[in-house]
Design a protein around this motif. Structure first.
Motif, PDB file in Angstrom:
ATOM      1  N   VAL A 234       0.854  -1.037  -0.054  1.00 25.44           N
ATOM      2  CA  VAL A 234      -0.051  -0.085   0.115  1.00 25.44           C
ATOM      3  C   VAL A 234       0.901   1.158   0.210  1.00 25.44           C
ATOM      4  N   ASN A 235       0.324   2.362  -0.359  1.00 24.30           N
ATOM      5  CA  ASN A 235       0.972   3.684  -0.425  1.00 24.30           C
ATOM      6  C   ASN A 235       1.260   4.030   0.786  1.00 24.30           C
ATOM      7  N   LYS A 236       2.600   3.991   1.348  1.00 24.92           N
ATOM      8  CA  LYS A 236       2.681   4.174   2.796  1.00 24.92           C
ATOM      9  C   LYS A 236       2.549   5.484   3.463  1.00 24.92           C
ATOM     10  N   LYS A 237       2.087   6.414   2.538  1.00 29.99           N
ATOM     11  CA  LYS A 237       1.740   7.729   3.072  1.00 29.99           C
ATOM     12  C   LYS A 237       0.256   7.525   3.675  1.00 29.99           C
ATOM     13  N   LYS A 238      -0.459   6.602   3.450  1.00 23.55           N
ATOM     14  CA  LYS A 238      -1.767   6.338   3.801  1.00 23.55           C
ATOM     15  C   LYS A 238      -1.992   5.773   5.013  1.00 23.55           C
ATOM     16  N   VAL A 239      -0.722   5.064   5.421  1.00 22.55           N
ATOM     17  CA  VAL A 239      -0.657   4.361   6.863  1.00 22.55           C
ATOM     18  C   VAL A 239      -0.456   5.294   7.896  1.00 22.55           C
ATOM     19  N   THR A 240      -1.197   5.590   8.832  1.00 21.47           N
ATOM     20  CA  THR A 240      -0.855   6.323   9.895  1.00 21.47           C
ATOM     21  C   THR A 240       0.034   5.409  11.023  1.00 21.47           C
ATOM     22  N   ASP A 241       0.582   6.029  11.954  1.00 19.75           N
ATOM     23  CA  ASP A 241       1.418   5.413  13.008  1.00 19.75           C
ATOM     24  C   ASP A 241       0.340   4.383  13.809  1.00 19.75           C
ATOM     25  N   GLU A 242      -0.753   4.852  14.003  1.00 15.42           N
ATOM     26  CA  GLU A 242      -1.601   3.879  14.665  1.00 15.42           C
ATOM     27  C   GLU A 242      -2.071   2.672  14.014  1.00 15.42           C
ATOM     28  N   VAL A 243      -2.159   2.773  12.564  1.00 12.53           N
ATOM     29  CA  VAL A 243      -2.542   1.796  11.654  1.00 12.53           C
ATOM     30  C   VAL A 243      -0.955   0.735  11.386  1.00 12.53           C
ATOM     31  N   LYS A 244       0.199   1.250  11.390  1.00 15.49           N
ATOM     32  CA  LYS A 244       1.509   0.577  11.458  1.00 15.49           C
ATOM     33  C   LYS A 244       1.311  -0.244  12.767  1.00 15.49           C
ATOM     34  N   ALA A 245       1.314   0.295  13.940  1.00 13.05           N
ATOM     35  CA  ALA A 245       1.337  -0.126  15.123  1.00 13.05           C
ATOM     36  C   ALA A 245       0.300  -1.598  15.128  1.00 13.05           C
ATOM     37  N   TYR A 246      -0.979  -1.266  14.654  1.00 10.23           N
ATOM     38  CA  TYR A 246      -2.015  -2.193  14.672  1.00 10.23           C
ATOM     39  C   TYR A 246      -1.644  -3.370  13.823  1.00 10.23           C
ATOM     40  N   LEU A 247      -1.217  -3.054  12.698  1.00  8.40           N
ATOM     41  CA  LEU A 247      -0.841  -4.141  11.651  1.00  8.40           C
ATOM     42  C   LEU A 247       0.437  -5.181  12.356  1.00  8.40           C
ATOM     43  N   LYS A 248       1.344  -4.433  12.845  1.00  6.13           N
ATOM     44  CA  LYS A 248       2.455  -5.066  13.435  1.00  6.13           C
ATOM     45  C   LYS A 248       2.195  -6.007  14.676  1.00  6.13           C
ATOM     46  N   ALA A 249       1.233  -5.717  15.379  1.00  2.46           N
ATOM     47  CA  ALA A 249       0.629  -6.419  16.362  1.00  2.46           C
ATOM     48  C   ALA A 249      -0.093  -7.544  15.903  1.00  2.46           C
ATOM     49  N   GLU A 250      -0.797  -7.396  14.582  1.00  2.00           N
ATOM     50  CA  GLU A 250      -1.421  -8.698  13.865  1.00  2.00           C
ATOM     51  C   GLU A 250      -0.606  -9.400  13.183  1.00  2.00           C
ATOM     52  N   GLY A 251       0.731  -9.235  13.079  1.00  2.00           N
ATOM     53  CA  GLY A 251       1.848  -9.952  12.309  1.00  2.00           C
ATOM     54  C   GLY A 251       1.734  -9.518  10.603  1.00  2.00           C
ATOM     55  N   VAL A 252       1.555  -8.486  10.376  1.00  2.00           N
ATOM     56  CA  VAL A 252       1.274  -8.034   8.947  1.00  2.00           C
ATOM     57  C   VAL A 252       2.303  -6.943   8.659  1.00  2.00           C
ATOM     58  N   GLU A 253       3.269  -7.309   7.795  1.00  2.00           N
ATOM     59  CA  GLU A 253       4.266  -6.201   7.185  1.00  2.00           C
ATOM     60  C   GLU A 253       3.705  -5.227   6.312  1.00  2.00           C
ATOM     61  N   VAL A 254       4.427  -3.981   6.171  1.00  2.30           N
ATOM     62  CA  VAL A 254       3.728  -3.100   5.283  1.00  2.30           C
ATOM     63  C   VAL A 254       4.945  -2.768   4.136  1.00  2.30           C
ATOM     64  N   LYS A 255       4.752  -2.936   2.986  1.00  2.03           N
ATOM     65  CA  LYS A 255       5.541  -2.592   2.018  1.00  2.03           C
ATOM     66  C   LYS A 255       4.827  -1.586   1.054  1.00  2.03           C
ATOM     67  N   ASP A 256       5.695  -0.864  -0.111  1.00  2.00           N
ATOM     68  CA  ASP A 256       4.922  -0.222  -0.955  1.00  2.00           C
ATOM     69  C   ASP A 256       4.052  -0.715  -1.762  1.00  2.00           C
ATOM     70  N   TYR A 257       3.207  -0.059  -2.402  1.00  2.00           N
ATOM     71  CA  TYR A 257       2.115  -0.659  -3.387  1.00  2.00           C
ATOM     72  C   TYR A 257       2.770  -0.981  -4.661  1.00  2.00           C
ATOM     73  N   ALA A 258       3.905  -0.313  -4.953  1.00  2.00           N
ATOM     74  CA  ALA A 258       4.752  -0.490  -6.312  1.00  2.00           C
ATOM     75  C   ALA A 258       5.658  -1.751  -6.185  1.00  2.00           C
ATOM     76  N   ASP A 259       5.813  -2.277  -4.999  1.00  2.00           N
ATOM     77  CA  ASP A 259       6.931  -3.262  -4.902  1.00  2.00           C
ATOM     78  C   ASP A 259       6.144  -4.795  -5.054  1.00  2.00           C
ATOM     79  N   VAL A 260       4.829  -4.649  -5.126  1.00  2.24           N
ATOM     80  CA  VAL A 260       4.109  -6.042  -5.174  1.00  2.24           C
ATOM     81  C   VAL A 260       4.721  -7.079  -6.251  1.00  2.24           C
TER      82      VAL A 260
END
Length: 333
Positions: A234-260
Motif C-alpha cells: 500500500v502507499n505508505k503515506k496512507k498508513v498512520t502510526d496507529e495503523v502501522k502499530a496495529y498491523l505489526k501487532a497482527e503480524g502484518v508487514e507493510v511494503k510499498d504498493y509498487a513493490d508487489v
C-alpha cells in the motif's frame, strides 16, 4: 465535450500509429478488478465520455465503438451523440462481440495487433480475449502498453486517503483470527500462500477501511498471505502510526504498493494460490513459482456473518427504516 473526445481520439491514434497498434480496448476495470474504480483508472470514461459503471470502449484507426448493457442504453446514446463512438447494445440481437467486431474491422490488415493494458484486466479476461482474437484471423493481443500514460496529461493521481482501523465492535473477529482461518484453508488445499487483489477482501481480512473509491470503504492495495507472515502492499503515506502499530501487532508487514510485482516474482515457496478472475494479467504473469488457479476462499468466509456483523445489519436497517418513514411523512405533508 464532442470536440474534446475528437482531440483525445486523435492523440490516441497518433500513439497507436507509433506503437504499430491497429486497435485499442478500454475496459471499465482497474488493477483490482473492481466495478467502481478510482478516477486514475477511469480510462474508458475519459476516452469516450460515457460515465456509466459498466462498458468497454474500442478504438481502431478509423472507427470507435462502445459496448454496454441495458441499464445504460439511453444514457450512453445521449453521451456518445456527436462523437465517433457507436453504441453497441450488449446481448441484443445483431450486436457483435468485441472480438467479432474487431475481426470484421481488421480483416484487411496484415498481422493486426490489438492493445489492452494488462494492468487493468484480469488474467482470465486476457486469456479468453487472446483466444477469441486469434480465432478472428490471427489477431495478436498486446498487453504491455498503456496509451493513457502518454496522452492523459491531467490524469488524476492515485488516491491518498488515510487507512483506518475498523473497530472490533463492528467486525466481530480479529485480523489474526481471520488470517489463521485463511491459512488453514490454504493448508487444506496444499498451497503455500496466496495473493489477494480484491480490495473488499483485503479490507475485510485486515479489519481496515479506506476512502479511495466513492461510497466504497476500501483502499488501493494488495495482500500477500504466506504460511507464517502476511504483507500489505500500500502507499505508505496512507498508513498512520496507529495503523502501522496495529498491523505489526497482527503480524502484518507493510511494503510499498509498487513493490508487489517484484516481491511476487521471487516468491520463495513451491506454489501460490491465484484466482485468475481476480488478479490482473501483469501481476499474474510476474509469478514464477507454480500457480494453483482456484477461487479465493475469502469471499466464502465473508458470506458467513458473525453476531457483530449481523447486529450491524439490523442497526443499519433500523436507521434506514426511520429515514424512509421521515421522508415519506415529509413528502405526504
Amino acid at each position: 465535450m464532442k470536440l474534446i473526445i475528437k482531440e483525445r481520439l486523435e492523440a490516441l491514434r497518433e500513439v497507436m500509429r507509433r506503437e504499430k497498434l491497429d486497435a485499442f480496448i478500454f475496459p471499465s476495470t482497474d488493477p483490482h478488478n473492481g466495478e467502481y474504480v478510482p478516477e486514475h483508472w477511469e480510462g474508458r470514461k475519459w476516452i469516450s465520455g460515457f460515465d456509466g459503471s459498466a462498458g468497454t470502449a474500442v478504438v481502431t484507426m478509423d472507427d470507435a465503438a462502445l459496448w454496454t448493457d441495458s441499464r445504460y442504453f439511453i444514457a450512453a446514446e445521449q453521451q456518445l451523440a456527436g462523437t465517433e463512438f457507436k453504441l453497441m447494445k450488449e446481448r441484443m440481437p445483431g450486436t457483435p462481440t468485441i472480438s467479432k467486431w474487431l475481426g470484421m474491422k481488421l480483416s484487411y490488415d496484415n498481422d493486426p495487433n490489438v492493445g489492452i493494458d494488462g494492468n487493468v484486466c484480469s488474467a482470465a479476461m486476457v486469456k479468453a480475449l487472446t483466444s477469441e482474437l486469434r480465432a478472428e484471423g490471427g489477431i495478436t493481443l498486446r498487453t504491455n502498453f498503456d496509451p493513457l500514460s502518454k496522452i492523459w496529461k491531467d490524469r488524476p493521481a492515485l488516491p491518498e486517503s488515510k487507512v483506518v482501523v475498523h473497530p472490533m465492535k463492528y467486525c466481530g473477529e480479529s485480523c489474526a483470527s481471520k488470517l489463521a482461518r485463511i491459512r488453514a484453508e490454504l493448508k487444506e488445499r496444499h498451497v503455500c500462500g496466496m495473493i489477494v487483489g480484491a480490495l473488499d477482501d483485503i479490507a475485510w481480512t485486515l479489519n481496515l477501511r479506506g476512502a479511495d473509491v466513492h461510497c466504497n470503504p476500501v483502499f488501493v492495495s494488495y495482500l500477500l498471505i504466506e504460511k507464517s507472515k502476511a504483507t500489505l502492499f500500500v502507499n505508505k503515506k496512507k498508513v498512520t502510526d496507529e495503523v502501522k502499530a496495529y498491523l505489526k501487532a497482527e503480524g502484518v508487514e507493510v511494503k510499498d504498493y509498487a513493490d508487489v510485482a517484484g516481491v511476487i516474482r521471487y516468491f520463495s515457496d513451491y506454489n501460490i494460490l491465484v484466482d485468475p478472475n481476480e488478479i490482473n494479467h501483469v501481476l499474474y504473469s510476474a509469478i514464477k513459482c507454480v500457480k494453483v488457479e482456484a477461487s479465493s476462499p475469502i469471499p466464502y468466509m465473508k458470506a458467513v456473518k458473525n453476531e457483530a456483523e449481523i447486529d450491524g445489519f439490523r442497526n443499519a436497517m433500523v436507521r434506514d427504516g426511520v429515514a424512509m418513514v421521515k421522508f415519506l411523512y415529509w413528502l405526504k405533508s
